[in-house]
Design a protein around this motif. Sequence first.
Motif, PDB file in Angstrom:
ATOM      1  N   PRO A  75      55.831  32.124  48.483  1.00  0.00           N
ATOM      2  CA  PRO A  75      55.009  32.685  47.412  1.00  0.00           C
ATOM      3  C   PRO A  75      53.986  33.699  47.929  1.00  0.00           C
ATOM      4  CG  PRO A  75      54.198  30.515  48.001  1.00  0.00           C
ATOM      5  CD  PRO A  75      55.478  30.720  48.763  1.00  0.00           C
ATOM      6  N   ASP A  76      53.637  34.625  47.061  1.00  0.00           N
ATOM      7  CA  ASP A  76      52.546  35.566  47.365  1.00  0.00           C
ATOM      8  C   ASP A  76      51.197  34.939  47.069  1.00  0.00           C
ATOM      9  OD1 ASP A  76      54.058  38.152  47.976  1.00  0.00           O
ATOM     10  OD2 ASP A  76      54.941  37.552  46.064  1.00  0.00           O
ATOM     11  N   VAL A  77      51.174  34.023  46.128  1.00  0.00           N
ATOM     12  CA  VAL A  77      49.940  33.331  45.756  1.00  0.00           C
ATOM     13  C   VAL A  77      50.304  31.922  45.320  1.00  0.00           C
ATOM     14  CG1 VAL A  77      50.065  34.202  43.378  1.00  0.00           C
ATOM     15  CG2 VAL A  77      47.870  33.426  44.279  1.00  0.00           C
ATOM     16  N   VAL A  78      49.414  30.971  45.615  1.00  0.00           N
ATOM     17  CA  VAL A  78      49.574  29.590  45.149  1.00  0.00           C
ATOM     18  C   VAL A  78      48.351  29.237  44.316  1.00  0.00           C
ATOM     19  CG1 VAL A  78      49.698  27.158  45.800  1.00  0.00           C
ATOM     20  CG2 VAL A  78      51.021  28.847  47.072  1.00  0.00           C
ATOM     21  N   LEU A  79      48.600  28.809  43.085  1.00  0.00           N
ATOM     22  CA  LEU A  79      47.532  28.422  42.173  1.00  0.00           C
ATOM     23  C   LEU A  79      47.383  26.904  42.176  1.00  0.00           C
ATOM     24  CD1 LEU A  79      48.479  30.667  39.106  1.00  0.00           C
ATOM     25  CD2 LEU A  79      47.101  31.269  41.104  1.00  0.00           C
ATOM     26  N   TYR A  80      46.136  26.442  42.228  1.00  0.00           N
ATOM     27  CA  TYR A  80      45.871  25.011  42.095  1.00  0.00           C
ATOM     28  C   TYR A  80      45.515  24.758  40.645  1.00  0.00           C
ATOM     29  CZ  TYR A  80      44.112  20.321  42.946  1.00  0.00           C
ATOM     30  OH  TYR A  80      43.929  18.961  42.916  1.00  0.00           O
ATOM     31  N   GLY A  81      46.436  24.121  39.911  1.00  0.00           N
ATOM     32  CA  GLY A  81      46.352  24.084  38.461  1.00  0.00           C
ATOM     33  C   GLY A  81      45.684  22.884  37.847  1.00  0.00           C
ATOM     34  N   ALA A 200      44.460  26.161  24.915  1.00  0.00           N
ATOM     35  CA  ALA A 200      43.383  27.088  24.585  1.00  0.00           C
ATOM     36  C   ALA A 200      43.842  28.547  24.566  1.00  0.00           C
ATOM     37  CB  ALA A 200      42.227  26.921  25.575  1.00  0.00           C
ATOM     38  N   VAL A 201      44.824  28.884  25.387  1.00  0.00           N
ATOM     39  CA  VAL A 201      45.277  30.282  25.464  1.00  0.00           C
ATOM     40  C   VAL A 201      45.714  30.794  24.093  1.00  0.00           C
ATOM     41  CG1 VAL A 201      47.136  31.766  26.342  1.00  0.00           C
ATOM     42  CG2 VAL A 201      45.867  30.285  27.910  1.00  0.00           C
ATOM     43  N   GLU A 202      46.403  29.935  23.345  1.00  0.00           N
ATOM     44  CA  GLU A 202      46.906  30.342  22.037  1.00  0.00           C
ATOM     45  C   GLU A 202      45.795  30.550  21.005  1.00  0.00           C
ATOM     46  OE1 GLU A 202      50.739  27.761  21.323  1.00  0.00           O
ATOM     47  OE2 GLU A 202      49.347  26.781  22.715  1.00  0.00           O
ATOM     48  N   SER A 218      40.782  27.999  31.284  1.00  0.00           N
ATOM     49  CA  SER A 218      41.265  27.736  32.647  1.00  0.00           C
ATOM     50  C   SER A 218      42.542  28.511  32.962  1.00  0.00           C
ATOM     51  CB  SER A 218      41.511  26.234  32.844  1.00  0.00           C
ATOM     52  OG  SER A 218      40.307  25.515  32.801  1.00  0.00           O
ATOM     53  N   ASN A 219      43.531  28.431  32.085  1.00  0.00           N
ATOM     54  CA  ASN A 219      44.822  29.063  32.381  1.00  0.00           C
ATOM     55  C   ASN A 219      44.744  30.583  32.290  1.00  0.00           C
ATOM     56  OD1 ASN A 219      45.667  26.457  32.643  1.00  0.00           O
ATOM     57  ND2 ASN A 219      46.853  26.409  30.744  1.00  0.00           N
ATOM     58  N   GLN A 220      43.987  31.079  31.337  1.00  0.00           N
ATOM     59  CA  GLN A 220      43.771  32.523  31.227  1.00  0.00           C
ATOM     60  C   GLN A 220      43.072  33.043  32.489  1.00  0.00           C
ATOM     61  OE1 GLN A 220      40.228  33.404  29.408  1.00  0.00           O
ATOM     62  NE2 GLN A 220      40.855  35.273  28.326  1.00  0.00           N
ATOM     63  N   ALA A 221      42.059  32.301  32.954  1.00  0.00           N
ATOM     64  CA  ALA A 221      41.324  32.713  34.148  1.00  0.00           C
ATOM     65  C   ALA A 221      42.211  32.716  35.382  1.00  0.00           C
ATOM     66  CB  ALA A 221      40.118  31.798  34.365  1.00  0.00           C
ATOM     67  N   LEU A 222      43.103  31.728  35.487  1.00  0.00           N
ATOM     68  CA  LEU A 222      44.051  31.704  36.604  1.00  0.00           C
ATOM     69  C   LEU A 222      44.940  32.942  36.590  1.00  0.00           C
ATOM     70  CD1 LEU A 222      45.246  27.981  36.810  1.00  0.00           C
ATOM     71  CD2 LEU A 222      44.276  29.319  38.697  1.00  0.00           C
ATOM     72  N   MET A 223      45.474  33.272  35.411  1.00  0.00           N
ATOM     73  CA  MET A 223      46.337  34.442  35.317  1.00  0.00           C
ATOM     74  C   MET A 223      45.569  35.726  35.610  1.00  0.00           C
ATOM     75  SD  MET A 223      49.317  35.732  34.949  1.00  0.00           S
ATOM     76  CE  MET A 223      50.359  34.408  34.334  1.00  0.00           C
ATOM     77  N   PHE A 224      44.344  35.828  35.105  1.00  0.00           N
ATOM     78  CA  PHE A 224      43.526  37.008  35.370  1.00  0.00           C
ATOM     79  C   PHE A 224      43.259  37.152  36.864  1.00  0.00           C
ATOM     80  CE2 PHE A 224      39.363  38.980  36.036  1.00  0.00           C
ATOM     81  CZ  PHE A 224      39.534  40.198  35.379  1.00  0.00           C
ATOM     82  N   ALA A 225      42.906  36.053  37.519  1.00  0.00           N
ATOM     83  CA  ALA A 225      42.585  36.094  38.947  1.00  0.00           C
ATOM     84  C   ALA A 225      43.783  36.528  39.778  1.00  0.00           C
ATOM     85  CB  ALA A 225      42.076  34.733  39.407  1.00  0.00           C
ATOM     86  N   LEU A 226      44.964  35.990  39.462  1.00  0.00           N
ATOM     87  CA  LEU A 226      46.129  36.365  40.266  1.00  0.00           C
ATOM     88  C   LEU A 226      46.553  37.802  39.978  1.00  0.00           C
ATOM     89  CD1 LEU A 226      49.323  36.446  39.059  1.00  0.00           C
ATOM     90  CD2 LEU A 226      48.714  34.109  38.461  1.00  0.00           C
ATOM     91  N   MET A 227      46.432  38.242  38.735  1.00  0.00           N
ATOM     92  CA  MET A 227      46.790  39.620  38.406  1.00  0.00           C
ATOM     93  C   MET A 227      45.867  40.607  39.112  1.00  0.00           C
ATOM     94  SD  MET A 227      47.780  39.281  34.347  1.00  0.00           S
ATOM     95  CE  MET A 227      48.133  41.038  34.147  1.00  0.00           C
ATOM     96  N   ARG A 228      44.582  40.276  39.134  1.00  0.00           N
ATOM     97  CA  ARG A 228      43.628  41.157  39.821  1.00  0.00           C
ATOM     98  C   ARG A 228      43.866  41.144  41.331  1.00  0.00           C
ATOM     99  NH1 ARG A 228      37.140  40.583  39.013  1.00  0.00           N
ATOM    100  NH2 ARG A 228      37.584  38.531  39.903  1.00  0.00           N
TER     101      ARG A 228
END
Length: 246
Positions: A75-81, A200-202, A218-228
């Motif tokens: 993986p390029d990134v690993v998220l702790y979910g 919450a995303v929905e 939480s999930n939106q922030a994870l996606m934002f962080a990895l995209m950035r």
Amino acid sequence: MTHETRTRAKIGVLVPFTNTNLEADMMLMRCRDTTLHFQRMGGYDVDEIPGSDQMAGLGASDISHDLRMISGVRPDVVLYGCTSATLTHGPSFDKQLALDIKAGSGALSITAAGALVSAIKTLGVTKVGFSSPYLGEINRQAVDFLAQNQITTVKCAGIGRNLGNYGQGELTPDEVFDLACQADHPDAEAIVLSCTDMRAVEAIDRIEAALGKPVVTSNQALMFALMRALGLPRQGNTPGQLFDLL
């Protein structure tokens, strides 16, 4: 037929084994040409109410096997979910866990709690309304976690009942909307909704339209962080004012 390249990025996600919404949310917000790879984590009792001790136990559990498994996809990134697993320990623990995951996987690492704080700071706000499906004890620890990152919680709204490991994930987007409205306050510059297993995303766009304030989940922030972090472009499936800042 036009095919995706699947070469832009490989994203590994460590997810608690009873969580039913993180994977769905990440797929919903996925950037084209990326791939998502999930590894489920244990370390807690499914039959117990997920209180502070249980979530802290999850955060402190041995994830070396999980890291070996997720490393198989390079993986390029690993998220702790899981947000509460490190909120219950504090910022220093959260940062060290990210370093340990990076060392164990060879990939960039982002935790849900760290991403939540980063997203709030990216919005440039310091006062928030906070809500979650957690027990009151974890909410208090979450408020303290934010305070240690110079973020003041002007109102904290709990769900009002004890939810089991599956109950958190069974909350509907309408219930999440109501929970967000309960967390609103005239001094709150943004609404924070913490939990990777809450839908919450929905509800983000509806909440922002109703309250006129940015929402961070939480999930939106994870996606934002990895995209950035990976320089990924915004897609039309990423809700909220936060993504305007990519």
